[in-house]
Design a protein around this motif. Structure first.
Motif, PDB file in Angstrom:
ATOM      1  N   ALA A  20       0.836  -1.203   0.000  1.00 41.23           N
ATOM      2  CA  ALA A  20       0.000   0.000   0.000  1.00 41.23           C
ATOM      3  C   ALA A  20       0.868   1.249   0.000  1.00 41.23           C
ATOM      4  CB  ALA A  20      -0.887   0.007   1.241  1.00 41.23           C
ATOM      5  N   ILE A  21       0.233   2.346  -0.372  1.00 43.83           N
ATOM      6  CA  ILE A  21       0.813   3.673  -0.242  1.00 43.83           C
ATOM      7  C   ILE A  21      -0.080   4.413   0.737  1.00 43.83           C
ATOM      8  CG2 ILE A  21       1.338   5.839  -1.406  1.00 43.83           C
ATOM      9  CD1 ILE A  21       1.845   4.110  -3.932  1.00 43.83           C
ATOM     10  N   ILE A  22       0.536   4.926   1.794  1.00 39.55           N
ATOM     11  CA  ILE A  22      -0.200   5.576   2.870  1.00 39.55           C
ATOM     12  C   ILE A  22       0.306   7.010   2.981  1.00 39.55           C
ATOM     13  CG2 ILE A  22      -0.799   5.463   5.313  1.00 39.55           C
ATOM     14  CD1 ILE A  22       0.229   2.474   5.168  1.00 39.55           C
ATOM     15  N   ILE A  23      -0.612   7.956   3.056  1.00 37.39           N
ATOM     16  CA  ILE A  23      -0.219   9.354   3.203  1.00 37.39           C
ATOM     17  C   ILE A  23      -0.763   9.877   4.522  1.00 37.39           C
ATOM     18  CG2 ILE A  23      -0.340  11.679   2.232  1.00 37.39           C
ATOM     19  CD1 ILE A  23      -0.508  10.362  -0.530  1.00 37.39           C
ATOM     20  N   PHE A  24       0.172  10.312   5.374  1.00 34.43           N
ATOM     21  CA  PHE A  24      -0.152  10.881   6.678  1.00 34.43           C
ATOM     22  C   PHE A  24      -0.055  12.401   6.597  1.00 34.43           C
ATOM     23  CE2 PHE A  24       1.453   6.659   7.649  1.00 34.43           C
ATOM     24  CZ  PHE A  24       0.607   6.222   8.652  1.00 34.43           C
ATOM     25  N   LYS A  25      -0.807  13.080   7.461  1.00 39.91           N
ATOM     26  CA  LYS A  25      -0.717  14.539   7.521  1.00 39.91           C
ATOM     27  C   LYS A  25      -0.508  14.992   8.960  1.00 39.91           C
ATOM     28  CE  LYS A  25      -5.698  15.220   7.796  1.00 39.91           C
ATOM     29  NZ  LYS A  25      -6.880  15.824   7.214  1.00 39.91           N
ATOM     30  N   ASP A  26       0.191  16.121   9.087  1.00 40.22           N
ATOM     31  CA  ASP A  26       0.399  16.778  10.381  1.00 40.22           C
ATOM     32  C   ASP A  26       1.151  15.934  11.405  1.00 40.22           C
ATOM     33  OD1 ASP A  26      -0.937  18.993   9.370  1.00 40.22           O
ATOM     34  OD2 ASP A  26      -2.872  18.285  10.114  1.00 40.22           O
ATOM     35  N   LEU A  27       2.021  15.055  10.939  1.00 36.52           N
ATOM     36  CA  LEU A  27       2.860  14.256  11.838  1.00 36.52           C
ATOM     37  C   LEU A  27       4.309  14.367  11.385  1.00 36.52           C
ATOM     38  CD1 LEU A  27       0.768  10.959  12.082  1.00 36.52           C
ATOM     39  CD2 LEU A  27       0.910  12.770  13.793  1.00 36.52           C
ATOM     40  N   THR A  28       5.240  14.163  12.312  1.00 34.23           N
ATOM     41  CA  THR A  28       6.650  14.102  11.941  1.00 34.23           C
ATOM     42  C   THR A  28       6.966  12.716  11.390  1.00 34.23           C
ATOM     43  OG1 THR A  28       7.406  13.278  14.080  1.00 34.23           O
ATOM     44  CG2 THR A  28       7.227  15.706  13.821  1.00 34.23           C
ATOM     45  N   GLU A  29       8.102  12.611  10.743  1.00 36.85           N
ATOM     46  CA  GLU A  29       8.509  11.309  10.223  1.00 36.85           C
ATOM     47  C   GLU A  29       8.692  10.313  11.366  1.00 36.85           C
ATOM     48  OE1 GLU A  29      12.046   9.232   7.588  1.00 36.85           O
ATOM     49  OE2 GLU A  29      11.630  11.366   7.302  1.00 36.85           O
ATOM     50  N   GLU A  30       9.230  10.762  12.475  1.00 38.08           N
ATOM     51  CA  GLU A  30       9.401   9.866  13.629  1.00 38.08           C
ATOM     52  C   GLU A  30       8.052   9.368  14.154  1.00 38.08           C
ATOM     53  OE1 GLU A  30      12.121   8.355  14.846  1.00 38.08           O
ATOM     54  OE2 GLU A  30      13.042   9.278  13.084  1.00 38.08           O
ATOM     55  N   GLU A  31       7.065  10.250  14.209  1.00 40.07           N
ATOM     56  CA  GLU A  31       5.729   9.847  14.653  1.00 40.07           C
ATOM     57  C   GLU A  31       5.133   8.819  13.700  1.00 40.07           C
ATOM     58  OE1 GLU A  31       3.989  13.743  16.984  1.00 40.07           O
ATOM     59  OE2 GLU A  31       4.194  13.873  14.793  1.00 40.07           O
ATOM     60  N   VAL A  32       5.333   9.037  12.401  1.00 44.73           N
ATOM     61  CA  VAL A  32       4.817   8.096  11.391  1.00 44.73           C
ATOM     62  C   VAL A  32       5.503   6.742  11.540  1.00 44.73           C
ATOM     63  CG1 VAL A  32       4.725   7.602   8.916  1.00 44.73           C
ATOM     64  CG2 VAL A  32       4.072   9.866   9.759  1.00 44.73           C
ATOM     65  N   LYS A  33       6.807   6.752  11.722  1.00 48.33           N
ATOM     66  CA  LYS A  33       7.532   5.478  11.885  1.00 48.33           C
ATOM     67  C   LYS A  33       7.034   4.719  13.118  1.00 48.33           C
ATOM     68  CE  LYS A  33      11.741   6.663   9.427  1.00 48.33           C
ATOM     69  NZ  LYS A  33      13.199   6.900   9.512  1.00 48.33           N
ATOM     70  N   THR A  34       6.764   5.443  14.185  1.00 51.07           N
ATOM     71  CA  THR A  34       6.235   4.810  15.394  1.00 51.07           C
ATOM     72  C   THR A  34       4.863   4.202  15.124  1.00 51.07           C
ATOM     73  OG1 THR A  34       7.484   6.315  16.815  1.00 51.07           O
ATOM     74  CG2 THR A  34       5.570   5.225  17.802  1.00 51.07           C
ATOM     75  N   LEU A  35       4.008   4.934  14.426  1.00 48.07           N
ATOM     76  CA  LEU A  35       2.686   4.404  14.074  1.00 48.07           C
ATOM     77  C   LEU A  35       2.801   3.170  13.180  1.00 48.07           C
ATOM     78  CD1 LEU A  35       0.622   7.632  13.352  1.00 48.07           C
ATOM     79  CD2 LEU A  35       0.235   5.989  15.189  1.00 48.07           C
ATOM     80  N   MET A  36       3.666   3.249  12.196  1.00 42.30           N
ATOM     81  CA  MET A  36       3.818   2.130  11.266  1.00 42.30           C
ATOM     82  C   MET A  36       4.236   0.852  11.995  1.00 42.30           C
ATOM     83  SD  MET A  36       2.892   2.894   8.205  1.00 42.30           S
ATOM     84  CE  MET A  36       3.617   1.521   7.300  1.00 42.30           C
ATOM     85  N   GLU A  37       5.013   0.979  13.040  1.00 39.62           N
ATOM     86  CA  GLU A  37       5.444  -0.208  13.789  1.00 39.62           C
ATOM     87  C   GLU A  37       4.268  -0.900  14.477  1.00 39.62           C
ATOM     88  OE1 GLU A  37       8.308  -1.852  13.734  1.00 39.62           O
ATOM     89  OE2 GLU A  37       8.986  -0.389  12.243  1.00 39.62           O
ATOM     90  N   THR A  38       3.129  -0.208  14.619  1.00 33.83           N
ATOM     91  CA  THR A  38       1.951  -0.827  15.239  1.00 33.83           C
ATOM     92  C   THR A  38       1.108  -1.614  14.234  1.00 33.83           C
ATOM     93  OG1 THR A  38       0.472   1.078  14.922  1.00 33.83           O
ATOM     94  CG2 THR A  38       1.836   1.065  16.916  1.00 33.83           C
ATOM     95  N   LEU A  39       1.430  -1.476  12.950  1.00 32.95           N
ATOM     96  CA  LEU A  39       0.654  -2.189  11.929  1.00 32.95           C
ATOM     97  C   LEU A  39       0.966  -3.682  11.950  1.00 32.95           C
ATOM     98  CD1 LEU A  39       0.722  -0.167   8.587  1.00 32.95           C
ATOM     99  CD2 LEU A  39      -1.237  -0.680  10.019  1.00 32.95           C
TER     100      LEU A  39
END
Length: 88
Positions: free
Chosen positions: A51-70
């Motif tokens: 998939a291609i996922i587009i996040f908004k209003d988050l830092t790259e570190e926050e996104v990486k942390t979220l992705m680890e929960t997938l």
């Protein structure tokens, strides 16, 4: 408003036997992101291998942390992060 694009590729040659259960968990996590407002878009890749996922209003570190929960991160082949700049 910043955007971060994540390209997730799954290891389709080594899917676990409980893949349907993992898919249900994945959908639940993504629905939570959508309801919290920081998931802007999710596109399934035509090959159905990620998939291609587009996040908004988050830092790259926050996104990486979220992705680890997938749940799909356990069966990933690769994951790439791109900070996007909107051109006006």
């Amino acid at each position: 408003m910043n955007r971060i694009q994540v390209i997730l590729t799954l290891d389709m040659e080594n899917l676990p036997h409980n893949f349907p259960e993992i898919l249900k968990e994945e959908q639940s996590v993504v629905a939570g992101w959508k309801s919290k407002g920081f998931l802007e878009h999710l596109y399934l890749r035509e090959e159905r291998n990620g998939a291609i996922i587009i996040f908004k209003d988050l830092t790259e570190e926050e996104v990486k942390t979220l992705m680890e929960t997938l749940p799909f991160m356990k069966i990933k082949k690769s994951v790439e992060y791109f900070n996007l700049i909107q051109q006006f």
